[in-house]
Design an enzyme around this catalytic site. Structure first.
Site, short mmCIF file in Angstrom:
data_model
loop_
_atom_site.label_atom_id
_atom_site.label_comp_id
_atom_site.label_asym_id
_atom_site.label_seq_id
_atom_site.Cartn_x
_atom_site.Cartn_y
_atom_site.Cartn_z
N CYS A 165 -8.96 2.15 -21.54
CA CYS A 165 -9.01 2.87 -20.51
C CYS A 165 -8.18 2.07 -19.17
CB CYS A 165 -10.51 3.06 -19.96
SG CYS A 165 -11.24 1.42 -19.57
N GLU A 206 -13.43 -6.66 -21.95
CA GLU A 206 -12.11 -7.05 -21.18
C GLU A 206 -12.31 -8.63 -20.72
OE1 GLU A 206 -12.96 -4.80 -17.51
OE2 GLU A 206 -15.28 -4.86 -17.85
N HIS A 216 0.91 -1.23 -0.15
CA HIS A 216 -0.02 -0.09 0.13
C HIS A 216 0.73 1.19 -0.07
CE1 HIS A 216 -3.71 -2.37 1.89
NE2 HIS A 216 -3.65 -2.36 0.27
N ASP A 228 -8.03 -6.26 -17.00
CA ASP A 228 -8.89 -7.43 -16.93
C ASP A 228 -8.59 -8.30 -18.22
OD1 ASP A 228 -9.62 -7.64 -14.42
OD2 ASP A 228 -11.50 -6.74 -14.80
#
Length: 579
Positions: free
Chosen positions: A503, A432, A190, A456
């Protein structure tokens, strides 16, 4: 001395070391009387509540400073707080063994850490550090201790620590922390996400840097290559000062591109848009020069809440983005979550494999009431005149037909209620899945536009979870099969008289900008901070050069050969524009 680690955030930092001591606790075991058990449990629960308050404050600051997407990092921390592995097991040890809360908590955290650390999975190993951070935060409240406050650092320094966490990062002042280096951390940490957002050069996974550095040492952080120098030779310092000067010059040059149209040297317009998750990020996107929003993810409206958001709440959030961008276009994607994230709100069973389960358009079609609330909110916001609607995870025309049927029902309801919306709102599909590519001709004929979600698409094509270290090498945008699919999708869109955009992360990576243009793509949507560099490529190339590059790439089969071709072309542009 030179140390090699994992690049976390690109750029060069030169400064004196500020050593942040490692936070560790050793709770002494104390046996308690039966009548003290309830009080000890109460003390533990109070520490949990105080820690949750800390995380909520950190979450709010992250949203304010960096945008909604970073709030999810703290939402994950709050879920860990209430996880039975931590919460119930600690209470269980206090009750059964009649020991103090600090010792019980430490026992649980140590057990979880030992179990997760044995897993051959980089993502899970990084989650161990999250659990340790949560445990340390609770322990602070139990023991009444504190850690150094990074906000109190008043001089420009390079921060060195065994580990840094998102809760530390929100305290960082960019004007004082010029870079950081840590012993631990991986590509999925993170803190890597936070470092990139803060745009602070950083290297993680250095193993023992905190033991090798002394306070005041001169450090060089090369966040691009993942290298750290301790007290380097004068010639190395001079080399990196020049590198930093060039970086700052380039950055200023890129900022000037903000308002420049993304038009190639031959006059072809390439739309450059941003992916966002909140109204805060919409403003940031404009600051970077976005010409619209190519993907407004609505998932974060749904996360970490016990009830589904209301139509009114969704409408207000979407409308705010539409108004902020007006008259620039905004593509709103209906919710792309799995059953695991909506199990509480919908009362459904959590699935083991969420990527292959009830997610995206599937969950919307399975629960029409969930879908209709979204559609009503999006359609109402479309009255602003710049909204488009997009379905995620489409695998075939049957899903498009079903979704459009429900959409027409919602439109009719709004008409009957006298509620204004854009009657001609454009509706597109995300591509995707390999199944969607195989049926792309028919899907294109039923759509107003197509948007390729490369993340994806790559994962599903190679049946690979890209965060799994053991198979991450298979996740490769430069594989010829992915490139051929993008070409096939664009050709189907062209034949249907509509446009196809990208995208996914490929749109953010300048390595693929010319290739995507050469394959026919004319709309790219990306992380806002990537816009200036992508624009730099666009305004310094021609469509014919991109087509020639794409043709050469389509004749290759080895991913490394493809990368070499793309890198050579891109680097030539960067070197010409830097001179």
């Amino acid at each position: 001395m030179k140390f090699k680690g994992i690049p976390a955030s690109p750029g060069t930092a030169i400064g004196r070391a500020y050593l942040m001591s490692e936070e560790s606790y050793c709770a002494i075991k104390r046996n308690i009387a039966e009548n003290r058990v309830k009080k000890e449990i109460s003390r533990f629960k109070k520490a949990i509540v105080s820690t949750e308050k800390d995380f909520k404050n950190a979450r709010n600051k992250a949203v304010e400073d960096m945008g909604k997407k970073y709030a999810s990092l703290f939402d994950a921390y709050m879920l860990i707080l209430k996880d039975p592995l931590l919460y119930k097991d600690t209470i269980g040890i206090i009750t059964e063994e009649k020991v103090n809360a600090g010792y019980a908590l430490q026992s649980v955290v140590d057990h979880i850490t030992k179990t997760f650390s044995m897993l051959d999975d980089e993502y899970m190993r990084d989650r161990v550090r999250d659990i340790q951070d949560v445990g340390n935060r609770v322990m602070r409240h139990l023991l009444g201790t504190g850690r150094v406050n990074l906000k109190e650092i008043q001089t420009r320094v390079v921060l060195v620590a065994h580990a840094l966490h998102p809760s530390d990062a929100v305290e960082i002042k960019k004007e004082n922390i010029v870079g950081f280096a840590t012993d631990v951390g991986g590509r999925t940490s993170h803190i890597v996400i936070m470092a990139e957002s803060l745009q602070i050069p950083a290297v993680v996974g250095l193993k023992r840097i905190s033991r090798e550095v002394s306070p005041g040492d001169l450090l060089i952080i090369d966040g691009t290559e993942g290298v750290v120098y301790i007290n380097p030779e004068p010639e190395v310092v001079r080399e990196y000062r020049e590198k930093k000067r060039i970086e700052e010059k380039t950055k200023k040059k890129l900022i000037k591109l903000k308002d420049r149209p993304s038009v190639t040297l031959c006059g072809e317009k390439i739309e450059v848009e941003a992916n966002i998750e909140s109204a805060v990020e919409a403003s940031t996107a404009l600051e970077y020069g976005a010409e619209g929003i190519g993907l407004f993810r609505t998932e974060y409206i749904y996360l970490n809440r016990s009830e589904l958001p209301s139509e009114e709440e969704m409408y207000e959030r979407i409308k705010k983005v539409a108004v902020t961008l007006k008259p620039k276009p905004v593509i709103v994607r209906t919710v792309d979550l799995g059953a695991d994230k909506l199990s509480d709100q919908l009362g459904i069973k959590v699935e083991k494999n969420t990527f292959m389960g009830l997610r995206g358009i599937r969950i919307c079609l399975a629960y029409p009431s969930l879908f209709k609330i979204q559609l009503r909110a999006i359609l109402r916001a479309s009255a602003e005149g710049n909204i488009m609607l997009m379905y995620p995870m489409i695998t075939g025309v049957k899903e498009v037909n079903s979704a459009n049927h429900i959409l027409e029902e919602v439109k009719e309801d709004l008409r009957n209620g006298g509620i204004e919306f854009d009657e001609n709102v454009k509706v597109g599909c995300m591509v995707e899945t390999p199944a969607a590519v195989m049926d792309i001709t028919h899907i294109a004929q039923m759509s107003d536009f197509l948007s390729i979600g490369t993340n994806d698409l790559i994962q599903y094509t190679f049946a690979v979870d890209r965060v799994l270290e053991s198979v991450s090498y298979l996740y490769n945008p430069a594989d010829i099969s992915i490139i051929k699919m993008i070409k096939q999708i664009d050709e189907a869109a062209y034949a249907a008289g509509i446009w196809a955009g990208v995208c996914g992360e490929m749109a953010s990576d300048t390595l693929y900008t010319e290739l995507l243009i050469g394959l026919g793509i004319r709309k790219l949507s990306m992380t806002a901070s990537a816009i200036p560099k992508v624009k730099q490529i666009i305004i310094n190339t021609t469509v014919q050069k991109c087509r020639d590059l794409a043709q050469r790439v389509l004749s290759l089969y080895q991913p490394q050969e493809i990368v070499d071709q793309l890198k050579e072309s891109r680097d030539l542009i960067f070197s010409d524009t830097d001179n």
